[in-house]
Scaffold this active site. Sequence first.
Site, mmCIF file in Angstrom:
data_model
loop_
_atom_site.group_PDB
_atom_site.id
_atom_site.type_symbol
_atom_site.label_atom_id
_atom_site.label_comp_id
_atom_site.label_asym_id
_atom_site.label_seq_id
_atom_site.Cartn_x
_atom_site.Cartn_y
_atom_site.Cartn_z
ATOM 1 N N GLN A 1 -46.022 -4.228 18.491
ATOM 2 C CA GLN A 1 -46.332 -4.434 19.952
ATOM 3 C C GLN A 1 -47.073 -3.143 20.601
ATOM 4 O OE1 GLN A 1 -45.479 -7.680 21.578
ATOM 5 N NE2 GLN A 1 -45.407 -7.777 19.331
ATOM 6 N N GLY B 1 -41.232 -11.032 29.483
ATOM 7 C CA GLY B 1 -41.529 -10.919 28.143
ATOM 8 C C GLY B 1 -43.124 -10.116 28.166
ATOM 9 N N HIS B 2 -43.546 -10.144 27.012
ATOM 10 C CA HIS B 2 -44.866 -9.364 26.629
ATOM 11 C C HIS B 2 -45.835 -9.992 27.282
ATOM 12 C CE1 HIS B 2 -45.055 -11.214 22.368
ATOM 13 N NE2 HIS B 2 -45.089 -11.987 23.507
ATOM 14 N N ASN B 3 -46.929 -9.322 27.620
ATOM 15 C CA ASN B 3 -48.354 -9.647 28.403
ATOM 16 C C ASN B 3 -48.213 -10.382 29.608
ATOM 17 O OD1 ASN B 3 -49.426 -8.699 25.682
ATOM 18 N ND2 ASN B 3 -48.692 -10.732 24.843
#
Length: 361
Positions: free
Chosen positions: A211, A252-254
């Site tokens: 990540q 969460g990511h993004n």
Amino acid sequence: MALTLEALAARFGGEIVGDGRCEVGALAPLDQAGPRQLAFLANPKYLAQVETTGAGAVLIAPGDLEKLGAAAHGRNFIVTPNPYAYFARVAQMFIDLAAPPRAAGVHPSATIDPAAQVAASAVIGPHVTVEAGAVIGERAQLDANVFVGRGTRIGDDSHLYPNVAIYHGCTLGPRAIVHSGAVIGSDGFGFAPDFVGEGDARTGAWVKIPQVGGVKVGPDVEIGANTTIDRGAMADTVIDECVKIDNLVQIGHNCRIGAYTVIAGCAGIAGSTTIGKHCMIGGAVGIAGHVTLGDYVIVTAKSGVSKSLPKAGIYTSAFPAVEHGDWNRSAALVRNLDKLRDRIKALETALVAREGDAGGA
């Protein structure tokens, strides 16, 4: 410290009705307030409490004051279109006046990398760690055991409460507030499946996807205790200005959270989801990944969002609590819906056939 209603109105606006020299030094609910306390009426259903309150003054909307009529005689008011927001600003002022000033400087037990930049006006508490390349802005306050990773920037006038962890490569805008136990910039949940075979013969592994993005937090954002915001897989996770996030929220990511959106406790937002401006996400809401919520969307508590909601409005999918027996009966009906559907179709078919026979006769 007590202030007159005149002083409050000069600072925050509003029209004084009654004695502007009345002094108040604290806030209290209508049913508990005393003569040197300020109360507020935010919900008209509590209007009767204004008639009996012991408060020295009441924050009230113009329409509610009109409804009081003669009962308002002899009482003191600050009339404002939004008493609740007015109350919040006054409360913050009283807290600021009462708070002991923190002396700028670095506690001897803190670990500051020589390559970090810490403003002279910042307050660095015990056992804080600031890694190389990090920048701590003017008047920022980092309480005990805060960790700031390499290259991370903490904006001016921000406050990180004890045990906050901000990983490397993140940015917090000015006036950010991050409560204890929050983690910003931990790895997103990204794993590529690499398996062959079926059943018990299946072999392989989940391959971790690095990540390499960060987290960008805009100005005036508040993040609750034990909330986690994952760093992006390649691009950054973005929290826009004036977003307010409750405790125990997972982002969460993004993801991208639009300006002025509020998210209540225990909500979970899967990766690559976009939430628009001025949205309200209720407690324990679950939002699937790769969906988009438009501006001004409201999702009520415990709802599950599995697809995009582009249109502004209120969305609900949670089942309200009912008595246990009622729930069991409803569950039994749900389990038999397919059978009921088949019976209805059969009855419809028979009815059509009967009507056809009657017409032919």
